[in-house]
Design a protein around this motif. Structure first.
Motif, PDB file in Angstrom:
ATOM      1  N   GLY A  57       0.811  -1.211   0.000  1.00 39.22           N
ATOM      2  CA  GLY A  57       0.000   0.000   0.000  1.00 39.22           C
ATOM      3  C   GLY A  57       0.837   1.251   0.000  1.00 39.22           C
ATOM      4  O   GLY A  57       1.972   1.205  -0.453  1.00 39.22           O
ATOM      5  N   PHE A  58       0.286   2.316   0.533  1.00 35.69           N
ATOM      6  CA  PHE A  58       0.773   3.681   0.368  1.00 35.69           C
ATOM      7  C   PHE A  58       0.342   4.074  -1.036  1.00 35.69           C
ATOM      8  O   PHE A  58      -0.608   4.816  -1.188  1.00 35.69           O
ATOM      9  N   VAL A  59       1.037   3.560  -2.044  1.00 35.51           N
ATOM     10  CA  VAL A  59       0.560   3.666  -3.425  1.00 35.51           C
ATOM     11  C   VAL A  59       0.498   2.244  -3.998  1.00 35.51           C
ATOM     12  O   VAL A  59       1.091   1.337  -3.428  1.00 35.51           O
ATOM     13  N   TRP A  61       5.805  -3.405   1.894  1.00 35.00           N
ATOM     14  CA  TRP A  61       6.570  -3.249   3.124  1.00 35.00           C
ATOM     15  C   TRP A  61       7.182  -4.619   3.420  1.00 35.00           C
ATOM     16  O   TRP A  61       6.475  -5.629   3.349  1.00 35.00           O
ATOM     17  N   GLU A  82      16.723  -0.855  12.430  1.00 39.95           N
ATOM     18  CA  GLU A  82      15.693   0.168  12.642  1.00 39.95           C
ATOM     19  C   GLU A  82      16.297   1.540  12.374  1.00 39.95           C
ATOM     20  O   GLU A  82      17.372   1.857  12.879  1.00 39.95           O
ATOM     21  N   VAL A  83      15.616   2.333  11.549  1.00 43.11           N
ATOM     22  CA  VAL A  83      16.102   3.695  11.264  1.00 43.11           C
ATOM     23  C   VAL A  83      14.927   4.662  11.260  1.00 43.11           C
ATOM     24  O   VAL A  83      13.797   4.277  10.937  1.00 43.11           O
ATOM     25  N   PRO A  84      15.177   5.932  11.607  1.00 44.03           N
ATOM     26  CA  PRO A  84      14.081   6.899  11.538  1.00 44.03           C
ATOM     27  C   PRO A  84      13.794   7.267  10.082  1.00 44.03           C
ATOM     28  O   PRO A  84      14.630   7.078   9.207  1.00 44.03           O
ATOM     29  N   LYS A  85      12.594   7.776   9.821  1.00 42.32           N
ATOM     30  CA  LYS A  85      12.292   8.359   8.515  1.00 42.32           C
ATOM     31  C   LYS A  85      12.945   9.741   8.466  1.00 42.32           C
ATOM     32  O   LYS A  85      13.341  10.275   9.499  1.00 42.32           O
ATOM     33  N   PRO A 117       9.847  14.846   4.867  1.00 43.43           N
ATOM     34  CA  PRO A 117       9.865  13.972   3.693  1.00 43.43           C
ATOM     35  C   PRO A 117      10.429  14.670   2.451  1.00 43.43           C
ATOM     36  O   PRO A 117      10.297  15.879   2.303  1.00 43.43           O
ATOM     37  N   GLY A 165      12.588   2.495   6.420  1.00 42.43           N
ATOM     38  CA  GLY A 165      12.074   3.426   7.421  1.00 42.43           C
ATOM     39  C   GLY A 165      11.439   2.658   8.560  1.00 42.43           C
ATOM     40  O   GLY A 165      10.817   1.623   8.331  1.00 42.43           O
ATOM     41  N   GLY A 166      11.619   3.136   9.797  1.00 46.68           N
ATOM     42  CA  GLY A 166      11.131   2.358  10.935  1.00 46.68           C
ATOM     43  C   GLY A 166      11.818   1.012  10.884  1.00 46.68           C
ATOM     44  O   GLY A 166      13.046   0.941  10.823  1.00 46.68           O
ATOM     45  N   GLY A 167      11.054  -0.064  10.837  1.00 46.81           N
ATOM     46  CA  GLY A 167      11.641  -1.396  10.746  1.00 46.81           C
ATOM     47  C   GLY A 167      11.405  -2.059   9.399  1.00 46.81           C
ATOM     48  O   GLY A 167      11.466  -3.280   9.305  1.00 46.81           O
ATOM     49  N   PHE A 168      11.134  -1.255   8.349  1.00 48.20           N
ATOM     50  CA  PHE A 168      10.672  -1.838   7.093  1.00 48.20           C
ATOM     51  C   PHE A 168      11.473  -1.387   5.878  1.00 48.20           C
ATOM     52  O   PHE A 168      11.787  -0.201   5.727  1.00 48.20           O
ATOM     53  N   VAL A 180       6.378   3.893  -7.618  1.00 54.60           N
ATOM     54  CA  VAL A 180       6.369   5.014  -8.558  1.00 54.60           C
ATOM     55  C   VAL A 180       7.231   6.152  -8.020  1.00 54.60           C
ATOM     56  O   VAL A 180       7.515   6.214  -6.827  1.00 54.60           O
ATOM     57  N   TYR A 230      11.545   7.582   3.550  1.00 54.62           N
ATOM     58  CA  TYR A 230      12.440   6.501   3.972  1.00 54.62           C
ATOM     59  C   TYR A 230      13.872   6.796   3.551  1.00 54.62           C
ATOM     60  O   TYR A 230      14.118   7.483   2.560  1.00 54.62           O
TER      61      TYR A 230
END
Lengths: 301, 324
Positions: free
Chosen positions: A161-163, A168, A180-183, A187, A199-202, A208, A214
């Motif tokens: 998702g998201f787009v 993920w 784990e990293v911050p976004k 943005p 971003g985060g854990g993903f 696109v 991220y």
């Protein structure tokens, strides 16, 4: 968060998303186990084919159902979801018919490098690249060791998702090895199509070109979205990833990157993939051994 | 029979009821933002429910008809003109071959809907003709109209018999610069402090210029999050959660300063804490609000949302009955 005394599982939060959605947060924290539960519950709901359900969307530590409240009252759905939740329990014995996929990615490519340099003013560490920064805050001595960790073990596609088509991915390694990293602080307004980010854990592959927050590490030569459905992998759907897919990100050099690109362009590219039955118990009990086996299925003959 | 686009207006797209059942792959529904006005347009010209029309945002297009047609303009007050002569809204109008339909400046609301007997015959993509410009699918080549485009029309049912029929004044919505939107609080609302949740419901919010088919962004207050050690996978910002699904109409508060209501072309998931959802019946009015308009959010229970939904359906059925 309150825990359920009997099962030891965190208590799910059931919530209305207006009059048309039911949102269920199984836990606030991400873990493989909670994602297995989200998949087990949504798979079972899918099989029941209840009238009035319009969409079933598994997500990382949660899931969401779109409902036509004129046909199915959200409260009625919620009470059935609670029953399914009990039946699924701690997902002991959960099996998932899925596929293992080889996903090439070129790390430190020139295109994402240019993009990330353009937005240093929005980053936690303007003097480092996203990879250098991420390696450091995750306790790696250098970025090569960090890259080796990302590319060495397979990932589970936990949400789409998201787009359209953006997967993920959560790595199938013990919690203490999870990256784990911050976004980004703010943005970016530009991310190249097919950028490999975290971003985060993903980890994600941006389907696109567009905005994004991220950290950027590389670029995948093959698409995850093909609106025109030119490639064989997209004949049934414009998106390639499916929740529950197991992906192995494999580092490629510029030569192989260009070679894959030209096969994408001429329409002959196809992902390397194998059917696989995933056993949640084994992934939780001995992830390293199970990962070896998974990679053997993908790359063995 | 076709419509020739002489000038496209600011943002004119082909839309129908939307693309459902694909949310799990990240596909938002798209479709007409103000469903009420869009549906009534189809009733006026005698179309089947779900026929595609044009959604016209802020500034109207100039359209030439290559044959006789029956049309209706509903939604925002953007007076239509046929060959330069002003024509009524919320009424079925006859246009002849060579006629040019244009629009006067927007007076009230934000989006007008043009319904044409037979509907716009754009190709169906994943159960819908709706345009989703972000990845370029649906509608006309997945984009807004451009000068020189030709829009083919479908077979009209009984458009001619509809000419002159109009919606009762009682049923024509009025759009004001102040809107109240009903919301069901929930999702990750536990992330906001109680005080901030109250602020959210008491502040008069202003629509920023960042208000489109993806979402509406507001300014006016500052909200704070409950302190916590961020859970695994969420990222370090207190506004972040482990990425999850976003309902249409859901409200997120990145950074605590700018609530965003997600609309028809929204992202389907992400890692910002969402705190509630605008109910379906009120999204029509939301879609008619615009930059600098004022908005208040009122918390309601599910029962009231279902009643509002029922009320809207009853009203639409009544209008449909009066026009058939």
């Amino acid at each position: 968060m309150s825990a359920n005394v009997e099962t030891g599982l965190p208590q799910a939060r059931y919530s209305y998303g207006g009059d048309e959605f039911v949102f269920v947060e199984l836990a606030e924290a991400m873990s493989l186990k909670v994602n297995f539960r989200a998949m087990a519950i949504t798979n079972r709901l899918q099989e029941e084919r209840m009238e009035g359900i319009m969409d079933i969307c598994p997500s990382n530590a949660s899931y969401m159902v779109r409902v036509d409240p004129d046909v199915l009252h959200p409260d009625k759905l919620i009470s059935r979801l609670r029953e399914i939740d009990d039946e699924v329990g701690d997902v002991k014995g959960f099996e998932l018919p899925t596929r293992v996929v080889d996903v090439p990615v070129m790390m430190e490519d020139p295109w994402t490098h240019e993009a990330l340099m353009r937005f240093r003013d929005r980053h936690q560490d303007p003097d480092a690249t996203d990879l250098e920064y991420s390696a450091r805050i995750n306790g790696y001595d250098n970025k090569d060791d960090f890259i080796a960790a990302l590319l060495g073990s397979p990932w589970l596609v936990t949400m789409i998702g998201f787009v359209p088509g953006l997967p993920w991915c959560y790595q199938l390694v013990p919690p203490e090895e999870q990256v784990e990293v911050p976004k980004y602080v703010r943005p970016r307004t530009f991310t190249p199509e097919r950028a490999f980010g975290f971003g985060g854990g993903f980890a994600v592959v941006y389907s696109v070109q567009g905005a994004g927050g991220y950290q950027l590490y590389g670029l995948a030569p093959a698409p995850v979205l093909d609106v025109k459905q030119r490639l064989k992998d997209f004949q049934d759907s414009i998106v390639f990833p499916r929740p529950g897919d197991i992906w192995n990100y494999r580092g490629v050099d510029r030569e192989e990157f260009d070679e894959i690109r030209s096969r994408v362009e001429d329409g002959s590219f196809e992902y390397r993939k194998k059917d696989f039955t995933f056993h949640a118990d084994r992934a939780l009990e001995d992830p390293h051994a199970y990962n070896e086996e998974i990679l053997g299925v993908l790359y063995g003959d | 029979m076709a419509i020739r686009v002489k000038s496209p207006g600011l943002l004119t797209t082909v839309q129908d009821t939307g693309r459902f059942g694909e949310y799990a792959i990240g596909m938002p529904p798209s479709g007409a933002m103000d469903v009420f006005s869009y549906q009534v347009g189809n009733y006026l010209v005698g179309n089947e429910d779900g026929a595609a029309g044009l959604e016209i945002t802020y500034f109207g297009p100039e359209l030439e008809f290559t044959g006789d047609a029956v049309v209706a303009v509903t939604g925002a007050e953007m007076p239509p003109k046929i060959n330069g002569e002003e024509a009524p809204t919320w009424e079925a109008l006859q246009v002849r071959e060579g006629d040019v339909l244009s629009f006067d400046y927007l007076k009230n609301g934000a989006r007008s809907y043009l319904a044409v007997a037979g509907g716009i015959d754009a190709p169906v993509f994943m159960h819908s003709r709706s345009t989703y410009t972000l990845i370029g699918l649906g509608g006309l080549d997945g984009r807004a109209l451009q000068e020189g485009d030709e829009l083919e029309l479908g077979e009209a049912q009984n458009g001619e018999a509809q000419v002159g029929k109009r919606v009762d004044d009682d049923h024509i919505p009025t759009y004001t610069k102040e809107t109240e939107l009903r919301v069901i609080i929930g999702l990750a609302s536990y992330r906001l402090t109680e005080e901030s949740l109250e602020t959210f419901l008491n502040v008069e919010w202003t629509v920023t210029p960042d208000a489109d088919r993806v979402g509406y962004r507001y300014r006016g207050g500052e909200l704070g999050f409950v302190e916590r050690e961020q859970p695994a996978g969420a990222g370090s910002d207190p506004a972040n959660v482990v990425d999850f699904g976003y309902p249409i109409g859901s409200i997120q508060v990145p950074g605590g300063v700018e609530p965003i209501v997600l609309m028809n072309d929204a992202v389907t998931g992400g890692g910002y804490a969402t705190i509630g959802t605008v109910i379906s019946a009120d999204r029509d009015r939301l879609a008619q609000s615009k930059t600098n308009d004022k908005t208040r959010f009122r918390s309601i229970e599910l029962d009231e949302a279902l009643n509002a939904r029922e009320e809207r359906r009853r009203k639409l059925a009544e209008i449909k009955g009066s026009l058939s």
